[in-house]
Scaffold this motif. Structure first.
Motif, short mmCIF file in Angstrom:
data_model
loop_
_atom_site.label_atom_id
_atom_site.label_comp_id
_atom_site.label_asym_id
_atom_site.label_seq_id
_atom_site.Cartn_x
_atom_site.Cartn_y
_atom_site.Cartn_z
N GLN A 1 34.83 34.37 45.18
CA GLN A 1 36.06 35.13 44.94
C GLN A 1 36.25 35.47 43.46
O GLN A 1 37.38 35.53 42.97
CB GLN A 1 37.28 34.34 45.45
N GLU A 2 35.13 35.69 42.78
CA GLU A 2 35.24 35.99 41.35
C GLU A 2 35.52 37.46 41.05
O GLU A 2 35.93 37.81 39.94
CB GLU A 2 33.96 35.56 40.61
N ALA A 3 35.28 38.34 42.01
CA ALA A 3 35.47 39.78 41.78
C ALA A 3 36.95 40.13 41.79
O ALA A 3 37.66 39.87 42.76
CB ALA A 3 34.73 40.58 42.85
N VAL A 4 37.44 40.72 40.71
CA VAL A 4 38.85 41.11 40.58
C VAL A 4 39.03 42.59 40.86
O VAL A 4 39.89 42.98 41.65
CB VAL A 4 39.38 40.76 39.18
N GLY A 5 38.23 43.44 40.20
CA GLY A 5 38.38 44.88 40.41
C GLY A 5 37.21 45.64 39.82
O GLY A 5 36.56 45.19 38.87
#
Length: 270
Positions: free
Chosen positions: A201-205
């Motif tokens: 879940q490291e992807a923010v945008g």
């Protein structure tokens, strides 16, 4: 004797030109093995890559602050920007506001979302011109800055929409300047790659530029700390497909930059 010398020189020149042309063809053929060609498109890449269901526009701001003014600048921002974010009269949201920790020093980065696209951006700009508190903020801010720049961005359809996160986290903004004409190819590979990089879940945008420096891509990531970043990035190489993504996308890049950022106190992303 003079004619023979001229003929000999002409033969040497012709041979040299043929060798150079052959070498150029071999070099071009060799390079073609590593740079994938992009097929001609009949639609703008913004229509092909951006989200259809949301009409969101993003603005990213880079403010280079005088070193002696950084604390005062942060305090000034924290007193004004959250009120704009919370006011329903403004169709915009402060996605995040950070100070650069590693990378360009004494820098602040702000990311805004405008729900409603360009009309929402125009509405906010017009209202802010009538906002005395904001205009005072701008005047004070100007005394503290060395330089500033911004970009208008769209978000990739295959990335999550940025949402507030609990912290504490550090954030990495990886910025890529692509070769013109390769944005579609970049999107094709990253549409598959993002699934590999969502394990923790490291992807923010993920965003691409529309106005400002063009053919620019920004990927925003969140990690618990620098060691967590190192472990997460190393783990990606153990997953099928990540090496192929890197292999085919690196030749598309003209320049790349990484910033490690720390959220300001008022940032929605912690």
């Amino acid at each position: 004797m003079h004619k023979c010398a001229c003929v000999y020189e002409n033969i040497i020149c012709l041979y040299s030109e043929r060798n150079n042309l052959s070498g150029f063809r071999e070099d071009s053929w060799f390079k073609s093995l590593f740079v994938r060609k992009v097929d001609p498109r009949k639609d703008a890449h913004s229509h092909l890559l951006a989200k259809k269901e949301d009409n969101n526009l993003y603005k990213i701001q880079f403010h280079n602050v005088k070193p002696e003014c950084l604390d005062a600048y942060n305090e000034l921002c924290e007193g004004v920007l959250p009120s704009i974010h919370a006011d329903p009269e403004y169709p915009c949201e402060l996605v995040g506001t950070w100070n650069t920790w590693y990378g360009e020093q004494d820098q602040a980065v702000h990311l805004w979302r405008y729900r409603g696209g360009y009309p929402a951006l125009t509405e906010v700009m017009n209202k802010l011109r009538q906002n005395k508190e904001f205009m005072d903020y701008r005047r004070e801010r100007g005394k503290m800055l060395l330089s500033r720049r911004n970009q208008l961005l769209l978000e990739f359809s295959f990335w999550n929409e940025p949402v507030p996160r609990s912290g504490p986290n550090i954030y990495e903004l990886r910025s890529y300047q692509l070769r013109p004409g390769t944005m579609i190819e970049w999107g094709n590979y990253w549409a598959r790659a993002i699934e590999i990089r969502q394990q923790n879940q490291e992807a923010v945008g993920g965003f691409f530029s529309q106005i400002g420096s063009l053919y620019t891509v920004h990927h925003l990531w969140a990690y618990k700390d620098l060691q967590s970043r190192e472990d997460t990035r190393n783990a990606a190489w153990q997953r099928d497909g990540w090496d192929e993504v890197v292999y085919y996308t690196v030749p598309l890049i003209q320049h790349m930059e990484s910033r490690i950022m720390i959220p300001m106190k008022s940032s929605p992303t912690k």
